[in-house]
Design an enzyme around this catalytic site. Structure first.
Site, PDB file in Angstrom:
ATOM      1  N   CYS A 100       0.840  -1.203   0.000  1.00 30.94           N
ATOM      2  CA  CYS A 100       0.000   0.000   0.000  1.00 30.94           C
ATOM      3  C   CYS A 100       0.879   1.259   0.000  1.00 30.94           C
ATOM      4  O   CYS A 100       1.480   1.570  -1.015  1.00 30.94           O
ATOM      5  CB  CYS A 100      -0.994  -0.039   1.155  1.00 30.94           C
ATOM      6  SG  CYS A 100      -2.379   1.099   0.935  1.00 30.94           S
ATOM      7  N   HIS A 125      -3.797  -5.215   0.320  1.00 28.42           N
ATOM      8  CA  HIS A 125      -3.301  -5.681   1.618  1.00 28.42           C
ATOM      9  C   HIS A 125      -3.308  -7.208   1.668  1.00 28.42           C
ATOM     10  O   HIS A 125      -4.317  -7.819   2.024  1.00 28.42           O
ATOM     11  CB  HIS A 125      -4.146  -5.093   2.751  1.00 28.42           C
ATOM     12  CG  HIS A 125      -3.882  -3.644   2.951  1.00 28.42           C
ATOM     13  ND1 HIS A 125      -2.859  -3.190   3.748  1.00 28.42           N
ATOM     14  CD2 HIS A 125      -4.472  -2.544   2.427  1.00 28.42           C
ATOM     15  CE1 HIS A 125      -2.842  -1.872   3.721  1.00 28.42           C
ATOM     16  NE2 HIS A 125      -3.806  -1.452   2.918  1.00 28.42           N
ATOM     17  N   GLU A 142      -1.992  -9.038   3.805  1.00 24.78           N
ATOM     18  CA  GLU A 142      -1.935  -9.498   5.190  1.00 24.78           C
ATOM     19  C   GLU A 142      -3.302  -9.684   5.841  1.00 24.78           C
ATOM     20  O   GLU A 142      -3.397 -10.276   6.920  1.00 24.78           O
ATOM     21  CB  GLU A 142      -1.083  -8.535   6.026  1.00 24.78           C
ATOM     22  CG  GLU A 142      -1.695  -7.168   6.265  1.00 24.78           C
ATOM     23  CD  GLU A 142      -1.454  -6.151   5.158  1.00 24.78           C
ATOM     24  OE1 GLU A 142      -1.606  -4.955   5.436  1.00 24.78           O
ATOM     25  OE2 GLU A 142      -1.123  -6.537   4.015  1.00 24.78           O
TER      26      GLU A 142
END
Length: 183
Positions: free
Chosen positions: A74, A162, A164
């Site tokens: 990001c 993202h 994660e």
């Protein structure tokens, strides 16, 4: 053991990047603030986390001169582009979104294994609109033309989404691929 350092740019999901890497076999991971002097960085690879603003990226621009693979997530993705001659702008779509990303380079060591497409979680207002020299656009979506980019000669990579967060279907694979690049 491959040692990865997650650089905290004060993003909302940084702890998830650390946790995901921590739970992988063969990986040691530490979390460090972006104010850590570059001379104190000792790792096989760096993850430049997301964050709220380019005004608070500490030494991240300097970290790009280190001779280690780097993954920007990001804001980290955007700062790689910005520092190395690409361009970022406000995106047409801001906020949170479940996005289908098309992988445009199935041979890319970071995101190629996700081809032909994958569903990801996006949370950003700005985006990369032009990649730096030496980089290839490796993924795109209907809302963002540069969802991922890479420079395999310098082992510099970025993803706008993202990987994660749990909403990203194959996010762990992105980190596994990055660890393989770092080995």
């Amino acid at each position: 053991m491959t040692h990865i350092l997650v650089v905290d740019n004060h993003g909302q999901f940084t702890h998830l990047e650390h946790r995901l890497l921590r739970d992988m076999d063969g990986v040691t991971v530490d979390l460090t603030d972006n104010t850590t002097p570059p001379a104190d960085i000792d790792a096989d690879g760096l993850v430049l986390s997301g964050g709220p603003t380019m005004a608070d990226i500490g030494h991240c621009r300097e970290y790009l001169t280190l001779d280690v693979p780097i993954l920007g997530v990001c804001l980290g993705h955007q700062l790689i582009a910005d520092e190395l001659g690409g361009r970022i702008e406000a995106g047409d779509y801001g906020g949170y979104a479940d996005v289908t990303v098309s992988i445009s380079d199935a041979d890319d060591p970071l995101v190629g294994s996700l081809a032909p497409d994958t569903r990801v979680w996006a949370s950003h207002a700005d985006e990369v609109v032009a990649v730096p020299d030496g980089f290839t656009i490796t993924a795109e979506s209907d809302i963002c033309g540069v969802e991922a980019m890479g420079d395999t000669d310098r082992d510099l990579y970025g993803v706008q989404w993202h990987p994660e967060v749990a909403h990203t279907e194959e996010g762990e694979a992105v980190f596994e691929n990055f660890v393989a690049i770092c080995e």
